[in-house]
Design a protein around this motif. Structure first.
Motif, mmCIF file in Angstrom:
data_model
loop_
_atom_site.group_PDB
_atom_site.id
_atom_site.type_symbol
_atom_site.label_atom_id
_atom_site.label_comp_id
_atom_site.label_asym_id
_atom_site.label_seq_id
_atom_site.Cartn_x
_atom_site.Cartn_y
_atom_site.Cartn_z
ATOM 1 N N LEU A 205 14.013 -31.660 55.909
ATOM 2 C CA LEU A 205 13.557 -32.865 55.206
ATOM 3 C C LEU A 205 13.726 -34.097 56.078
ATOM 4 N N LEU A 206 14.642 -34.027 57.001
ATOM 5 C CA LEU A 206 14.812 -35.072 58.013
ATOM 6 C C LEU A 206 14.802 -34.397 59.371
ATOM 7 N N GLU B 156 5.353 -30.745 61.153
ATOM 8 C CA GLU B 156 5.566 -30.942 59.729
ATOM 9 C C GLU B 156 4.965 -29.813 58.887
ATOM 10 N N ASP C 220 6.872 -27.477 56.308
ATOM 11 C CA ASP C 220 6.424 -27.221 54.931
ATOM 12 C C ASP C 220 6.410 -25.718 54.673
ATOM 13 N N ALA C 221 5.865 -24.999 55.652
ATOM 14 C CA ALA C 221 5.762 -23.544 55.503
ATOM 15 C C ALA C 221 7.149 -22.902 55.436
ATOM 16 N N ARG D 12 9.835 -24.266 54.265
ATOM 17 C CA ARG D 12 10.394 -24.488 52.928
ATOM 18 C C ARG D 12 9.662 -23.653 51.877
ATOM 19 N N GLY D 13 8.410 -23.400 52.145
ATOM 20 C CA GLY D 13 7.631 -22.610 51.182
ATOM 21 C C GLY D 13 8.032 -21.154 51.174
ATOM 22 N N ILE E 261 15.643 -25.050 48.402
ATOM 23 C CA ILE E 261 16.514 -26.221 48.335
ATOM 24 C C ILE E 261 16.722 -26.606 46.874
ATOM 25 N N SER F 155 1.731 -21.742 45.396
ATOM 26 C CA SER F 155 1.247 -22.473 46.563
ATOM 27 C C SER F 155 0.729 -21.493 47.617
ATOM 28 N N ARG G 8 1.158 -21.235 50.716
ATOM 29 C CA ARG G 8 2.139 -20.706 51.652
ATOM 30 C C ARG G 8 3.045 -19.689 50.974
#
Lengths: 1050, 284
Positions: free
Chosen positions: B58-59, B78, B82-83, B85-86, B91, B116, B118
């Protein structure tokens, strides 16, 4: 998706409503425009009768003796059949008839009209079929004793007698659609001037064969009645063009108002096309501004959901789709609602505001406008969502969004300021003209609102800190809160724009209404004007004068005579005191100075008797070469004096009859030389009485002398032995031009053609002067070459004093120009005052004293009318006045009234268009109120949390309430004030550019002075409404600021 | 997917404020084994949440490296994050409501995550199985507003693990819960770890939560200050050789105190050197 929309029901509802408002504005514009267009057409057609709308083909047989009505009819293109009913052909011929043995011939008209017998009631006889058959009116049959079989001889156009036989007696059935103002009857029983005054006779109805050979001057006409139901906006232009292009081969003339109507409606449509979109565009702009705010708030509220979406691996694009799909669907839900609102509003306007007959139409422009509105709303949603969706996920995850308050001008603000500056400069320099000027106040206000946002944030910070330092907690907290809230600038921008719009629109509507009323007042002349059928000014004046108290002081007789040239000066005759009291003076001009129109103090001398007697002493000598010694350069041997009458010098009087006729009566004849005394004893020859107008001398025409000079003393005037008391000089006007000025012009003579005094032109030797005779009475000293030289009574000036509006009539000067007297005679007048406009006659009129005209006398010509003007105080109003005057025997032909005249002006493209401005202003006010609600909803959580924190910190509830209310109200009032200033500035700058009338008129001058009271009222209303809304919302927030709110943030 | 190992080296993160910079992490070296359960402890502002945020991508770190399984986070784009995290990193943010879409039911929230593009590529778990794992089967179709805080927190866990990630990150997953709810959440975390071998890292202030975790890491002043294993706390020698002392030790050994390292049979012993105080102004 639906769940998401339902979840934030209130917010979704606001979004739907604002989107609906945007859509309704967009859809309403074409609906309203179309309705106004239709209303213009319907109002224009509705004001006119069938006869006014007809298409007439008119021809004469002058060039083609064989021409018939059917031939003319064939020249009507079949393409016009769709708009006109089948034609009614008519042949007419003017002739005269001796109604009964021993009478003088009276004029009469022969009429052959299609299907005429279907529209007549035949009390006797049958429809004419043969060449010699004719129908006479029942009225004439009764007056003249005509019966079936009565033979009447008419003279055809060649002067040949043509025998006709009465075959029937008719009475016309009333059917305006058939007759189209062709009047067969109505003349019987009246008198017409046909060389002599003779009885008028109704038309003779004959068969077409009855007006054939010998009637080469006959007029052939075909009248086509308009199918008004088939004249639509879409067909009007084509119909007008088709009619305008009509060129009959028979040289028939075409008479139709349709091309003019088409042009009028097209002009009106043009104005509507400009006014409506510009007015609506401002409302749409405000609505979109509010939608931006609401959409921004909606997106901000979805930040956690966007964060969750990103947190679970969805990309920016996927998250954007998610938000835009939800909000987009929400705003799109507003579209059908908006269209429905627009249709409802349009229907309301159609039924309540517009005249009857305007059809409901849903053109293709409506869905197109709705689609454009939908796209605009979607674009707003996209624009609102874009910055949030571009934020990094870490920023999205923050529970409180980062503050975006900027103390500087943003790009959008700069653009607004530049646009406003361009707009103002454009108007000032004349680059922007016409309806575009309507945008000025909004542009100004948007720029001012943007600048105000910067200033207020800065000032609020400083003042807030200072107030806190000074211990004024409420003001201090309010100031700092105003500076902190990101929504402050939105509120300032929208409220400034709305306030400007409301103030400007209120002023525009008020100014337009005032000018329409002014114009209506000038058009009517007074509260109401009742046109009579009487041609006798004296009779009408007498009727008014004899009205009972309570009515008399509210009515005035008015006469006017127009000339054939529509651009010529119309004579308006009225009594000054009544005019001042009852008529409406055109506004924005100096008041009428009516003192100069005062009636001369000298009373008229009535000659109501048989014989005029007087003593006449004369002393005259001849001048010239007609006799006596030979003139210089002429051989005396060959000099033969010319013939001279024994008594060539005529002395006489001029009188006017009650009918306005000017008659001359010789009272003595005198030799051209010598002295002597005569006893005057002459017949007056005025069976109904006369007014003495003047005394004159004139050398008979054809004398072989150049002039006669000398003097005539007249004294001892008496009528039938009774002294007239006119020997005193004070009762006579001093002639213009003295004896000393023999060659300098200025002598006054009587024009033989008119019988009225006229000024001599060119080098003359004629002159006349008036003095007291040594033995009493009048001494006329003169030099006369044959022109009538007179001395007039002082009861009527030789030159009629007038108040002149507009330019001086051609050929005249301010001191002397020609007007038409009520008797229709050319009369010299002088402009004692010049004004831009006069009641009723506008900028082409000459106001004279009615009583003076009555003294001069006369019946009105065909171009003249007598009216009775009343003020609002007349008992029973217009209807009461009509009833009273009818009871007194006056025929009322038509009535103009202020309300009706105003209504006609209101029912115009500009009238309706500007009314939309008021609607726009009110709706924008509603939008601003909605915006305040939205602001309260979006900032409510933060505000209540602040309040809770301050409460915990020990700030009293009273201080908190005060601070919260001030925080909400101060920006609103401030913005409303700045907006009002923008509205006033816009009014001053833009009002001269906004069309107030479909057809501009030279008078009355437009009164564009701002309506301060209305504008102040609009501002107060705006400030009050919005401040009240803001206060209520603030108090609500204040009451919710309990400690639980703080816990939410933990 | 089995658990993912986490490895950081010299991890630095600096927050850029308006007028100054704040170093939230000042060189964190940490290694978490695949399938391990770890609690990050430390005082407020120590940097533990920042560390968790960096683990989730996220950071981005200001310096240093983070490796999650085979992924070097500092080098990922990025979309790749995203992928990640998907599919591989779940989290749970602090506050259950921040993890859930409020207008959806629990089942719909899980479906939303699994729907989603992903996540479709990931080894997703049947919704009912996820619900059963967090014991919310009978509450799955109710509005979120009718769920208790503990249920909401378990729901947040369910959403986070619905793609069966190799790493589960939880920021204060038991805050604002009563004991019973807290225990249920902890049990759920253990179940997830036991069932799927998911590596679990949670940030907590709660000592009882820390006590229930096999391993704890205390972050102090942006560094790893101490580590606890099976209830015993250790100081951790950092890459530059420094050893952050525990607070209770630091209370008696004030900065500037001279110590001596004495080697003995048990290892190295820290001995305070008893010397006379140097009068002011004569230290040098």
């Amino acid at each position: 998706m639906w769940k998401a929309i339902r979840y934030r029901g209130g917010q979704s509802l606001v979004l739907i409503l604002i989107s609906a408002l945007v859509a309704s504005c967009a859809a309403f514009a074409p609906l309203f425009s179309r309705s106004i267009d239709q209303a213009l057409l319907r109002a224009t057609l509705g004001r006119l009768e069938a006869a006014d709308l007809k298409l007439g083909l008119l021809a004469t047989r002058t060039q083609d003796p064989e021409l018939s009505a059917s031939t003319v009819e064939q020249e009507m293109p079949r393409t016009l059949d769709q708009w006109y009913y089948p034609g009614v052909s008519m042949t007419t011929a003017n002739t005269d008839v001796v109604p009964t043995r021993g009478k003088k011939p009276s004029p009469v008209r022969l009429v052959a009209r299609d299907e005429v017998c279907d529209h007549l009631t035949l009390s006797e006889g049958a429809c004419p079929s043969g060449e010699e058959d004719l129908l006479v009116s029942a009225a004439d049959a009764k007056v003249w004793g005509w019966k079936l079989g009565t033979a009447l001889v008419l003279s055809d156009n060649n002067g040949a007698p043509r025998p006709y036989v009465v075959s029937g007696i008719y009475t016309a059935k009333p059917d305006p659609d058939y007759w189209l103002r062709t009047e067969l009857q109505g003349k019987s029983g009246k008198v017409v001037d046909y060389g002599d005054l003779v009885p008028a006779i109704d038309d003779f109805v004959v068969a077409p064969a009855g007006i054939t050979k010998g009637w080469q001057n006959a007029q052939l006409s075909v009248d086509y009645r308009l199918r008004t139901s088939r004249i639509t906006l879409d067909s009007l232009s084509a119909a007008g063009t088709a009619v305008a292009g009509l060129r009959p081969a028979s040289l028939a003339t075409v008479d139709s108002p349709l091309p003019k109507i088409a042009q009028q409606v097209a002009d009106g449509k043009g104005l509507v096309r400009q006014l409506v979109p510009l007015l609506i565009a401002q409302l749409v702009a405000v609505a979109l501004a509010v939608l931006v705010l609401v959409a921004g708030a909606a997106v901000a509220q979805r930040r956690p959901e966007i964060a969750v979406s990103r947190l679970r691996g969805r990309s920016r694009e996927a998250s954007r789709r998610l938000v835009i799909a939800e909000l987009g669907l929400t705003v799109l839900l507003g579209l059908p609602l908006g269209v429905a609102i627009a249709i409802g509003l349009s229907e309301l306007v159609r039924r309540v505001v517009l005249p009857p007959g305007v059809p409901f139409e849903l053109g293709w422009q409506v869905p197109l406008a709705a689609a454009v509105a939908g796209l605009a709303s979607l674009a707003v949603v996209y624009a609102a969502a874009r910055p949030v969706l571009r934020e990094p996920i870490a920023s999205l995850l923050r529970s409180v969004p980062p503050a975006t308050t900027s103390r500087n001008l943003r790009v959008g603000d700069v653009i607004l300021v530049v646009l406003a500056a361009v707009g103002v400069i454009g108007i000032v320099t004349g680059q922007i003209t016409g309806p575009m000027a309507i945008l000025t106040p909004t542009l100004l206000a948007l720029a001012a609102g943007a600048l105000l946002g910067v200033v207020v944030v800065l000032l609020a910070t400083r003042l807030g800190r200072r107030a806190l330092d000074g211990g004024r907690l409420g003001s201090g907290l309010a100031g700092l809160a105003i500076a902190r809230r990101p929504t402050t600038r939105h509120v300032l921008l929208v409220v400034t724009a709305v306030s400007a719009l409301v103030v400007f629109a209120a002023n525009a509507v008020s100014v337009a209404d005032r000018n329409r009323e002014n114009r209506a007042k000038v058009t009517v002349g007074a509260f109401a004007a009742l046109r009579t059928g009487s041609k006798d000014p004296t009779a009408v004046a007498r009727v008014v004068d004899q009205l009972p108290a309570g009515q008399r002081e509210h009515a005035m007789p008015v006469g006017f005579v127009t000339q054939r040239d529509p651009d010529s000066t119309t004579t308006l005759a009225a009594r000054p005191d009544q005019l001042r009291r009852i008529a409406w003076a055109p506004p924005a001009q100096v008041g009428l100075d009516l003192r100069a129109l005062a009636l001369p103090a000298q009373d008229p001398v009535r000659l109501d008797g048989d014989r005029l007697t007087a003593r006449l002493d004369f002393d005259v000598t001849p001048v010239g070469f007609g006799f006596g010694p030979a003139p210089e350069g002429v051989d005396a041997k060959t000099w033969v004096p010319g013939p001279v009458d024994a008594e060539p010098l005529r002395v006489g009087i001029t009188v006017t009859t009650p009918a306005g006729e000017v008659l001359t009566r010789d009272i003595a004849t005198l030799p051209f030389t010598g002295k002597g005394t005569r006893a005057v004893n002459a017949p007056v020859l005025c069976p109904t009485g006369c007014r003495l107008q003047s005394v004159w001398v004139q050398v008979a025409q054809g004398q072989a002398l150049e002039a006669v000079q000398g003097s005539v003393d007249l004294s001892g005037f008496a009528l039938d032995g009774k002294p007239l008391g006119i020997d005193d000089l004070s009762g006579w006007l001093k002639p213009r031009g003295e004896a000393a000025n023999l060659s300098g012009g200025g002598g006054t003579v009587i024009d033989p053609a008119t019988g009225l005094p006229m000024e001599l032109a060119g080098p003359v030797t004629d002159s006349i002067s008036l003095a007291a005779a040594p033995r009493g009475g009048l001494r006329l000293s003169f030099s006369n070459t044959g022109r009538n030289a007179s001395v007039s009574r002082a009861d009527a000036p030789e030159v009629v004093p007038a108040v002149l509006s507009g330019r001086i009539p051609s050929g005249g000067t301010a001191e002397r120009f020609d007007i038409q007297s009520l008797a229709g005679r050319t009369t010299p007048a002088s402009a004692e005052q010049r004004v831009p406009a006069l009641p009723f006659v506008g900028n082409r009129g000459a106001l004279v004293n009615l009583d003076l005209m009555l003294r001069i006398g006369g019946r009105l010509p065909t171009t003249g009318s007598m009216e009775v003007w009343i003020d609002e105080g007349f008992p029973g109003g217009v209807a009461g006045a009509e009833r009273v005057l009818r009871d007194k025997g006056l025929e009322i032909l038509s009535t103009r009234s202020l309300p009706e005249s105003k209504r006609l002006l209101d029912e115009s493209a500009t009238g309706w268009g500007l009314l939309l401005g008021l609607f726009t202003a009110l709706l924008s006010l509603l939008l601003a109120a909605v915006m305040l609600v939205v602001v309260a909803m979006t900032t409510g959580r933060v505000v209540t949390r602040d309040i809770a924190a301050l409460r915990v910190a020990g700030v009293s509830g009273r201080d908190l309430r005060r601070a919260t209310v001030r925080e909400a109200v101060v920006p609103v009032v401030l913005a409303a004030l700045v907006g009002a200033a923008c509205g006033v500035t816009g009014a001053v700058l833009a009002m001269p550019l906004i069309p107030l009338f479909d057809t501009p008129a030279p008078v009355p001058a437009l009164d564009l002075s701002p309506s301060w009271v209305v504008m102040a009222g609009a501002w107060v209303a705006t400030a009050l409404v919005l401040a009240a809304v803001a206060s209520v919302l603030a108090l609500r927030s204040s009451s919710h600021g309990d400690i639980d709110r703080l816990r939410e943030a933990w | 997917m089995t658990g993912l190992p986490v490895l950081t080296a010299g991890l630095v993160h600096i927050y850029r404020a308006e007028h100054h910079d704040v170093a939230a992490l000042a060189g964190v070296d940490l290694s978490v084994q695949a399938g391990e359960m770890l609690a990050l402890l430390g005082p407020s502002g120590a940097g533990k949440s920042t560390l968790l945020t960096l683990f989730g991508g996220l950071l981005r770190p200001s310096a240093g490296r983070i490796r999650i399984g085979e992924h070097e986070l500092s080098r990922m784009s990025e979309p790749d994050l995203d992928a990640l995290r998907g599919r591989e990193v779940g989290i749970v943010l602090q506050g259950a409501s921040r993890n859930l879409i409020p207008h959806k039911t629990m089942r719909e929230n899980i479906t939303f995550v699994q729907g989603s593009r992903r996540a479709k590529d990931a080894e997703t778990v049947p919704v009912d199985e996820v619900l059963e794992l967090v014991r919310l089967t009978d509450r799955a179709d109710l509005p979120l507003s009718s769920l208790t805080p503990g249920e909401l927190q378990r729901g947040a866990l369910a959403v986070a693990v619905s793609t069966r990630p190799g790493l589960l990150l939880g920021d204060e997953p038991t805050s604002q819960l009563d004991h019973e709810a807290r225990d249920q959440v902890l049990q759920t975390l253990s179940d997830i770890n036991a069932t799927w071998g998911t590596t679990v890292i949670v940030v907590t202030h709660d000592p009882e939560v820390a006590a229930r975790m096999p391993r704890t890491v205390t972050i102090r002043d942006g560094r790893v200050g101490a580590e606890g294993r099976q209830g015993e706390e250790f100081a951790v020698v950092s890459a530059d050789g420094s050893v952050p002392l525990p607070p209770h030790v630091l209370a008696s050994l004030t900065p500037g105190t001279l110590v001596r390292l004495v080697e003995s049979e048990q290892g190295w012993t820290l001995v305070k050197d008893e010397v006379e105080e140097v009068p002011d102004g004569q230290a040098l």
